[in-house]
Design an enzyme around this catalytic site. Structure first.
Site, PDB file in Angstrom:
ATOM      1  N   HIS A 201       0.841  -1.191   0.000  1.00  0.00           N
ATOM      2  CA  HIS A 201       0.000   0.000   0.000  1.00  0.00           C
ATOM      3  C   HIS A 201       0.874   1.238   0.000  1.00  0.00           C
ATOM      4  O   HIS A 201       1.793   1.365   0.811  1.00  0.00           O
ATOM      5  CB  HIS A 201      -0.911   0.019   1.229  1.00  0.00           C
ATOM      6  CG  HIS A 201      -1.687   1.302   1.385  1.00  0.00           C
ATOM      7  ND1 HIS A 201      -1.598   2.099   2.505  1.00  0.00           N
ATOM      8  CD2 HIS A 201      -2.551   1.925   0.548  1.00  0.00           C
ATOM      9  CE1 HIS A 201      -2.368   3.157   2.352  1.00  0.00           C
ATOM     10  NE2 HIS A 201      -2.968   3.079   1.174  1.00  0.00           N
ATOM     11  N   SER A 202       0.603   2.141  -0.931  1.00  0.00           N
ATOM     12  CA  SER A 202       1.226   3.457  -0.934  1.00  0.00           C
ATOM     13  C   SER A 202       2.751   3.353  -0.945  1.00  0.00           C
ATOM     14  O   SER A 202       3.320   2.756  -1.854  1.00  0.00           O
ATOM     15  CB  SER A 202       0.716   4.260   0.273  1.00  0.00           C
ATOM     16  OG  SER A 202       1.055   5.620   0.167  1.00  0.00           O
ATOM     17  N   GLN A 203       3.409   3.880   0.084  1.00  0.00           N
ATOM     18  CA  GLN A 203       4.872   3.856   0.148  1.00  0.00           C
ATOM     19  C   GLN A 203       5.433   2.466  -0.099  1.00  0.00           C
ATOM     20  O   GLN A 203       6.441   2.301  -0.792  1.00  0.00           O
ATOM     21  CB  GLN A 203       5.321   4.362   1.516  1.00  0.00           C
ATOM     22  CG  GLN A 203       6.825   4.380   1.744  1.00  0.00           C
ATOM     23  CD  GLN A 203       7.151   4.478   3.217  1.00  0.00           C
ATOM     24  OE1 GLN A 203       6.849   3.588   4.009  1.00  0.00           O
ATOM     25  NE2 GLN A 203       7.744   5.599   3.601  1.00  0.00           N
ATOM     26  N   HIS A 347      -7.402   7.439   0.113  1.00  0.00           N
ATOM     27  CA  HIS A 347      -6.177   6.645   0.035  1.00  0.00           C
ATOM     28  C   HIS A 347      -6.134   5.520   1.063  1.00  0.00           C
ATOM     29  O   HIS A 347      -5.556   4.474   0.813  1.00  0.00           O
ATOM     30  CB  HIS A 347      -4.986   7.573   0.219  1.00  0.00           C
ATOM     31  CG  HIS A 347      -3.664   6.934   0.001  1.00  0.00           C
ATOM     32  ND1 HIS A 347      -3.357   6.205  -1.137  1.00  0.00           N
ATOM     33  CD2 HIS A 347      -2.537   6.896   0.786  1.00  0.00           C
ATOM     34  CE1 HIS A 347      -2.117   5.764  -1.053  1.00  0.00           C
ATOM     35  NE2 HIS A 347      -1.594   6.154   0.092  1.00  0.00           N
TER      36      HIS A 347
END
Length: 371
Positions: A201-203, A347
Site C-alpha cells: 500500500h502506498s509507500q 487513500h
C-alpha cells in the site's frame, strides 16, 4: 480451542463482531526476519530486522499466504482493524481461508528504529486530514470532493480520527533507505516462508517491485493498493486552478530509487524518460521510457493488480504507473474501484466504511489470476 484464543483476543480487542471470531487457526505467532549485526561503541547491535505477525487458518482455501506491508507513517495495525472498531483486511482474509503475514517495516512499530537508518519524519494532524481522512475540505486535487467513505468527520476531535492519528509513527526519511531496508526484510521473509502474494500500500508499493525483482520465483502475485507513484518524478498538488506540478526525480529506476532488473541495463543512467501529454485536466502528465522501452525482466511473468480509488490523490496518477508497467512488459490489471461500483474512497481504503467490499474484490482477482 487453545489455537483460537489469539485470534479471538485480536478480534475483540478491535471491537470486531462475534461472527468474525469463529475462525480456527492452525498456528499463530510472530517472527523477526532479516537483520544483521552492526558494531556499536559498546558491542554488537541488530539492524534491519522486521517484525512479522502471522495467523494460519485450520482450513486454507488458497495455498499461497498473503504478506501485507503498510504504507508511510503507518504500522501493520492498518490491516488488523479499523479506527472505528470494524474488521480489518487481515481478519477478512483469514476468514476467507488465507494465511496472513502482517509486517511492521524496519524502523517502524515493533521493528526497532536504528540510528543508521538516518533521520525520521512524522506528519502533523492537519496533513493527515487533508491527505487521508478529510481531503474534501482542502481540495488539493480535482477528485478530492468525491470522498465519502471515511468513518466519521475525519478531523481532530472525532473519535475515529483521533484513534487513527494515534497510530501514526515516525518514519525513515530517506526514500532510498526505506526501499533498501524493506526489500531485504521482505526477501528474508519469503526465503523463510516460501512462495506468497504481496499486498502493498502506498509507500510500500516501492518495496514490492524490488522484492519481486529479487525473488521472482517466490512472489506469485502483487496486489499494489495505490502504490508509490507516479513513476520517475513525484507529483505536487497545488489546488485549483493549476492542480499539479512536477516534483523532483525520485525514481531513477522508473518505479524505484533502488535498482530493478531491465533487459540490458546496468545503470539507471541508461534509462531515458520523456513526459507525455496529460490525458485529461484532472490527471497528471505521465513520465515513461523513451522508445525502445527496456523491459522489466523479472516482473513480467508475475500477476499484478493495481487498485485505485475514486477520491484519493492517487486517482490523478495511478494510470501513469499502469502505463509504465505496460510499456515495460508487465501485464497487469488496473482496477479503478469506481468502475466496479465501489465509490467515494480515499487513500486509506482498507480502513474506510466499505473496506470489506474492496477486500472481496481483491479475493475475486486472486481467484481469477493466481494459481
Amino acid at each position: 480451542m487453545r489455537d483460537t484464543v489469539f485470534a479471538i483476543a485480536m478480534l475483540f480487542a478491535c471491537g470486531i463482531t462475534a461472527h468474525a471470531a469463529e475462525v480456527q487457526t492452525a498456528s499463530q505467532g510472530y517472527l523477526f526476519v532479516g537483520g544483521h549485526y552492526v558494531s556499536g561503541a559498546d558491542g554488537q547491535y541488530m539492524s534491519g530486522q522486521a517484525y512479522v505477525e502471522y495467523q494460519i487458518p485450520s482450513r486454507r482455501s488458497h495455498p499461497l499466504p498473503i504478506v501485507m506491508i503498510e504504507g508511510g507513517g503507518q504500522s501493520g495495525s492498518n490491516f488488523t482493524g479499523t479506527p472505528d472498531g470494524r474488521e480489518g483486511w487481515a481478519q477478512f482474509f483469514l476468514r476467507q481461508g488465507y494465511a496472513v503475514y502482517v509486517m511492521d517495516q524496519p524502523g517502524r512499530g515493533r521493528s526497532a528504529l536504528r540510528p543508521e537508518y538516518g533521520e525520521t519524519i512524522q506528519r502533523p494532524a492537519s496533513w493527515v486530514e487533508q491527505q487521508f481522512t478529510a481531503p474534501e475540505r482542502a481540495k488539493l486535487w480535482p477528485q478530492a470532493h468525491l470522498h465519502t467513505q471515511w468513518p466519521g468527520t475525519g478531523v481532530q476531535g472525532d473519535p475515529a480520527f483521533d484513534q487513527f492519528y494515534a497510530e501514526q509513527l515516525p518514519a525513515v526519511a530517506s526514500f532510498a533507505k526505506q526501499q533498501e531496508l524493506n526489500r531485504d526484510a521482505g526477501v528474508a521473509l519469503l526465503d523463510r516462508i516460501g512462495p506468497a502474494i504481496l499486498l502493498t500500500h502506498s509507500q510500500s508499493g516501492a518495496f514490492g517491485w524490488p522484492i519481486a525483482d529479487a525473488r521472482p520465483n517466490l512472489v506469485k502475485a502483487i496486489v499494489a493498493v495505490e502504490p508509490s507513484g507516479p513513476p520517475v518524478h513525484d507529483a505536487v498538488f497545488k489546488g485549483a486552478p493549476e492542480w499539479f506540478a512536477d516534483g523532483p526525480l525520485t525514481k531513477p529506476w522508473g518505479l524505484t530509487t533502488v535498482p530493478l532488473t531491465y533487459d540490458g541495463v546496468r545503470d539507471a543512467a541508461e534509462l531515458q524518460f520523456e513526459q507525455q501529454k496529460a490525458e485529461a485536466p484532472d490527471l497528471v502528465t505521465c513520465w515513461r521510457q523513451k522508445a525502445p522501452a527496456r523491459q522489466l525482466t523479472n516482473l513480467r511473468n508475475i500477476p499484478v493488480a493495481i487498485l485505485s480509488s475514486e477520491a484519493s490523490y492517487h486517482a490523478a496518477y495511478d494510470h501513469c504507473t499502469s502505463q509504465y508497467l505496460t510499456q515495460a512488459g508487465v501485464r497487469h490489471s488496473f482496477i479503478q474501484l469506481a468502475e466496479r461500483g465501489i465509490r467515494g474512497n480515499g487513500h486509506m481504503m482498507m480502513l474506510e466504511k466499505n473496506n470489506l467490499d474492496i477486500a472481496k474484490l481483491i479475493v475475486e482477482w486472486i481467484n481469477a489470476n493466481v494459481h
